[in-house]
Structures are given as structure tokens and as C-alpha cells.
Design an enzyme around this catalytic site. Structure first.
Site, PDB file in Angstrom:
ATOM      1  N   GLY A  33       0.836  -1.197   0.000  1.00  0.00           N
ATOM      2  CA  GLY A  33       0.000   0.000   0.000  1.00  0.00           C
ATOM      3  C   GLY A  33       0.864   1.238   0.000  1.00  0.00           C
ATOM      4  O   GLY A  33       2.094   1.168   0.062  1.00  0.00           O
ATOM      5  N   GLY A  35       0.931   5.757   1.025  1.00  0.00           N
ATOM      6  CA  GLY A  35       0.335   6.962   1.588  1.00  0.00           C
ATOM      7  C   GLY A  35       0.820   8.183   0.843  1.00  0.00           C
ATOM      8  O   GLY A  35       1.333   8.076  -0.276  1.00  0.00           O
ATOM      9  N   PHE A  37       3.351  10.349   1.476  1.00  0.00           N
ATOM     10  CA  PHE A  37       4.797  10.387   1.279  1.00  0.00           C
ATOM     11  C   PHE A  37       5.430   9.013   1.437  1.00  0.00           C
ATOM     12  O   PHE A  37       6.659   8.903   1.508  1.00  0.00           O
ATOM     13  CB  PHE A  37       5.460  11.336   2.291  1.00  0.00           C
ATOM     14  CG  PHE A  37       5.084  12.772   2.112  1.00  0.00           C
ATOM     15  CD1 PHE A  37       5.370  13.444   0.939  1.00  0.00           C
ATOM     16  CD2 PHE A  37       4.442  13.458   3.124  1.00  0.00           C
ATOM     17  CE1 PHE A  37       5.035  14.779   0.774  1.00  0.00           C
ATOM     18  CE2 PHE A  37       4.092  14.792   2.982  1.00  0.00           C
ATOM     19  CZ  PHE A  37       4.385  15.457   1.794  1.00  0.00           C
ATOM     20  N   SER A  38       4.631   7.965   1.514  1.00  0.00           N
ATOM     21  CA  SER A  38       5.196   6.672   1.886  1.00  0.00           C
ATOM     22  C   SER A  38       4.617   5.541   1.051  1.00  0.00           C
ATOM     23  O   SER A  38       3.554   5.664   0.437  1.00  0.00           O
ATOM     24  CB  SER A  38       4.942   6.396   3.369  1.00  0.00           C
ATOM     25  OG  SER A  38       3.549   6.306   3.627  1.00  0.00           O
ATOM     26  N   VAL A  40       4.487   1.019   1.417  1.00  0.00           N
ATOM     27  CA  VAL A  40       4.783  -0.107   2.297  1.00  0.00           C
ATOM     28  C   VAL A  40       4.937  -1.376   1.459  1.00  0.00           C
ATOM     29  O   VAL A  40       4.100  -1.660   0.594  1.00  0.00           O
ATOM     30  CB  VAL A  40       3.676  -0.305   3.354  1.00  0.00           C
ATOM     31  CG1 VAL A  40       4.027  -1.474   4.275  1.00  0.00           C
ATOM     32  CG2 VAL A  40       3.486   0.967   4.175  1.00  0.00           C
ATOM     33  N   LYS A  55       8.283   0.027   5.575  1.00  0.00           N
ATOM     34  CA  LYS A  55       7.641   1.299   5.218  1.00  0.00           C
ATOM     35  C   LYS A  55       8.699   2.290   4.761  1.00  0.00           C
ATOM     36  O   LYS A  55       9.588   2.671   5.520  1.00  0.00           O
ATOM     37  CB  LYS A  55       6.876   1.874   6.420  1.00  0.00           C
ATOM     38  CG  LYS A  55       6.139   3.164   6.109  1.00  0.00           C
ATOM     39  CD  LYS A  55       5.272   3.586   7.287  1.00  0.00           C
ATOM     40  CE  LYS A  55       4.477   4.841   6.960  1.00  0.00           C
ATOM     41  NZ  LYS A  55       3.586   5.235   8.087  1.00  0.00           N
ATOM     42  N   ASP A 153      -6.575   7.603  13.989  1.00  0.00           N
ATOM     43  CA  ASP A 153      -6.968   7.185  12.639  1.00  0.00           C
ATOM     44  C   ASP A 153      -7.373   5.705  12.653  1.00  0.00           C
ATOM     45  O   ASP A 153      -6.914   4.920  11.824  1.00  0.00           O
ATOM     46  CB  ASP A 153      -5.844   7.432  11.642  1.00  0.00           C
ATOM     47  CG  ASP A 153      -6.345   7.397  10.190  1.00  0.00           C
ATOM     48  OD1 ASP A 153      -7.565   7.562   9.975  1.00  0.00           O
ATOM     49  OD2 ASP A 153      -5.524   7.194   9.284  1.00  0.00           O
TER      50      ASP A 153
END
Length: 325
Positions: A33, A35, A37-38, A40, A55, A153
């Protein structure tokens, strides 16, 4: 000061002998997956053959100090936590101006994928399974709150499942440490469908505290039963979603399928006034007791001659749709 030093400096650096301390020590398996700025990946360590979640955070894309602070905070939070129902921090290192955080891998995916599978199969989770998962989620969150850490979250995509069926809270990038002298946070972060009313309001001078996570728990418990968020709606913008949340506009779960205790706990979590919501220790106590009750009932059924009805009661049932408004 370089970006690398800015991130790693305040956090204990990993030793050169650390088998997790360099990208060359890993075999990248697949992308899990991504995000803002990231990204994984699942990866296998070349030395001990342990599979992990790796990550990768692109530090060079972070132009502001706040994003850098988020990275430092995530590592700091992960290092404080040690619980079977929270994703375990293993190590971290910086390479080619990218930060890599090595985490425990939950190989069976996440709760969002599981809910999607059940929806496509036109099946529902039995209440025993719901309490099995929810009790573990609550146990992990109680550990976080005992460390004065809010998750902020909690959503199905951040609740991971191992091959052994162990449920773990993960993705603490939005977590917030509240010291003993601090009672409220103010920033608006998180996923809107699971966001408490005090957080989703654009004007909120009072901030929010640990019971904002309790609202999110209520949304998770509802979604495991109904297979959709309580406040889901087609073509909702943030303003309409906020109105829906503040009106408590969700359809109650059917009483002929789900226990009074499950429906009552959802109602207690989804209360507009955070002061009226229970704390995590109370929610966890209910969750553990309900799971124990269903295990006891299952054991009693197994000791009797199986009948079609008792088999059906322990299996996944057909979905009874919760009507949209």
C-alpha cells in the site's frame, strides 16, 4: 542540518550490526500500500529469513518541518509500544534520503479487505467473530491509551490480521502523545467516516481527547456487523458528512440478528458529547466479556449433538442489508 539527521538524530540510531539496518539486507516481495509520502512493502530479511513490513518514507518530498516531525513522532510512538495487538516496531534506518521503518508483518491483510470479501460473498461475520476481533482491537487501544497515546486514525484499513488470526492496530503516523499535563489535541487528521464530531467540526475551540478514539471504535464495531460505515452515503462531501455525523444519522442494527450488548455498546460509543462516552477500559471490559460468552456458547454447542441450526449459528450467515436512508 540535513533531512536525514533531522529525522534520525533525536531517535536512537541502529547499530551497524543490526540485520535490519540496511536496504540490502532485504528481499522486497511485493507492494502492500501507499500513503502521501510513503509506500509499504512486504520484505524478507536475507539473514534470518523473517518476513516484515518495510515502510519507505520519501524524506526528499517533505518540504516542511511538520512532515519531518510526523516521521520522528511515528518512530518515537512505535518504540514506546509493546503489545500483541499493536503492530511491533523492529528497526529503522535512512538510505538514499529515504527513511525505512521495519515493522511486524500481518500477513493476512487488513479488516477493510476482510469486510470487502464478506460483502462480495454476501456473507456476514458471526457475532462471535465480531467480538473476537473487537476485543483484540480494544486490548491494543487500551495499551496505547495507558501510554497516553491516541491513535487518531482507527479505521478498517489500519487494523491488520496475522495468519494466526491475531488482530493488530497499525499505522500510527497520525498518533498523538498527550503528556499528563495535556488533555486535548486540536489538529484535524484522520479518515472522515470514522472521525468524531468534535474532530470533524471546522470550528472547535475545545479540541478532543482519548474519547475521540472511542467514537471510531463504535464506527468499527458497527461496520463489522453491517459491513459498511454507519455514516456512509453516496456522493457525500465533507460538509454533508459532518451534518450526517452530527445528526447521528445512521440506521440501527437489526435486533433479531445482533445482541442487545453489541447494539448498546455502539450507541454508547456514538454519542455526540465526548464526556458521555465510556473510556477504553470500560469498552474493553465489555468486549472481553462478550467474546468469552460466545466462546462458552460455542463450546457448549460442540459438546451437544450437532444440528443444522447449531452449525449455522457458528458459521458465516447471509447478509441482512441495513437499509440506507
Amino acid at each position: 542540518m540535513s533531512i536525514q539527521n533531522n529525522v534520525v538524530g533525536p531517535v536512537a540510531a541502529q547499530g551497524v550490526s543490526d540485520p535490519y539496518g540496511s536496504l540490502r539486507n532485504f528481499e522486497i516481495l511485493k507492494k502492500l500500500g501507499n500513503g502521501h509520502f510513503s509506500v509499504v512493502f512486504s520484505a524478507r530479511n536475507r539473514f534470518n529469513k523473517v518476513c516484515v513490513a518495510l515502510k519507505k518514507v520519501e524524506l526528499s518530498q517533505m518540504a516542511d518541518a511538520k512532515a519531518i516531525e510526523d516521521c520522528k513522532r511515528e518512530i518515537s510512538l512505535l518504540q514506546q509500544l509493546n503489545h500483541p495487538n499493536v503492530i511491533k516496531y523492529i528497526s529503522h534506518f535512512v538510505e538514499d534520503n529515504d527513511l525505512y521503518i521495519v515493522l511486524e508483518l500481518a500477513s493476512a491483510g487488513d479488516l477493510a479487505q476482510m469486510i470487502k470479501h464478506f460483502t462480495k460473498s454476501n456473507k456476514r461475520l458471526t457475532e462471535k467473530t465480531i467480538w473476537k476481533f473487537f476485543s483484540q482491537i480494544c486490548s491494543g487501544l487500551e495499551h496505547m491509551h495507558s501510554k497516553r497515546i491516541m491513535h487518531r486514525d482507527i479505521k478498517p484499513a489500519n487494523i491488520f490480521v496475522s495468519a494466526e488470526g491475531i488482530v493488530r492496530l497499525g499505522d500510527l503516523g497520525l498518533g498523538r502523545f498527550l503528556g499528563s499535563e495535556t488533555t486535548s489535541a486540536y489538529s484535524m487528521v484522520g479518515t472522515p467516516y470514522y472521525m468524531s464530531p468534535e474532530r470533524i467540526r471546522q470550528q472547535n475551540d475545545h479540541g478532543y481527547d482519548f474519547r475521540s478514539d472511542i467514537w471510531s471504535l463504535g464506527c468499527i464495531l458497527y461496520e463489522m456487523a453491517a459491513l459498511r460505515s454507519p455514516f456512509f452515503g453516496e456522493n457525500l462531501n465533507l460538509m454533508l458528512l459532518r451534518q450526517k455525523i452530527e445528526a447521528l444519522d445512521y440506521t440501527p442494527l437489526p435486533a433479531h440478528i445482533f445482541s442487545h450488548e453489541l447494539r448498546h455498546l455502539i450507541a454508547r460509543c456514538l454519542v455526540l458529547d465526548p464526556d458521555q462516552r465510556p473510556y477504553i477500559n470500560e469498552v474493553n471490559t465489555v468486549a472481553q466479556a462478550m467474546f468469552a460468552r460466545f466462546v462458552e456458547q460455542a463450546n457448549a454447542n460442540n459438546n451437544n449433538t450437532p444440528t443444522p441450526s447449531s452449525r449455522s449459528d457458528l458459521a458465516c450467515g447471509s447478509v441482512t442489508p441495513v437499509n440506507n436512508r
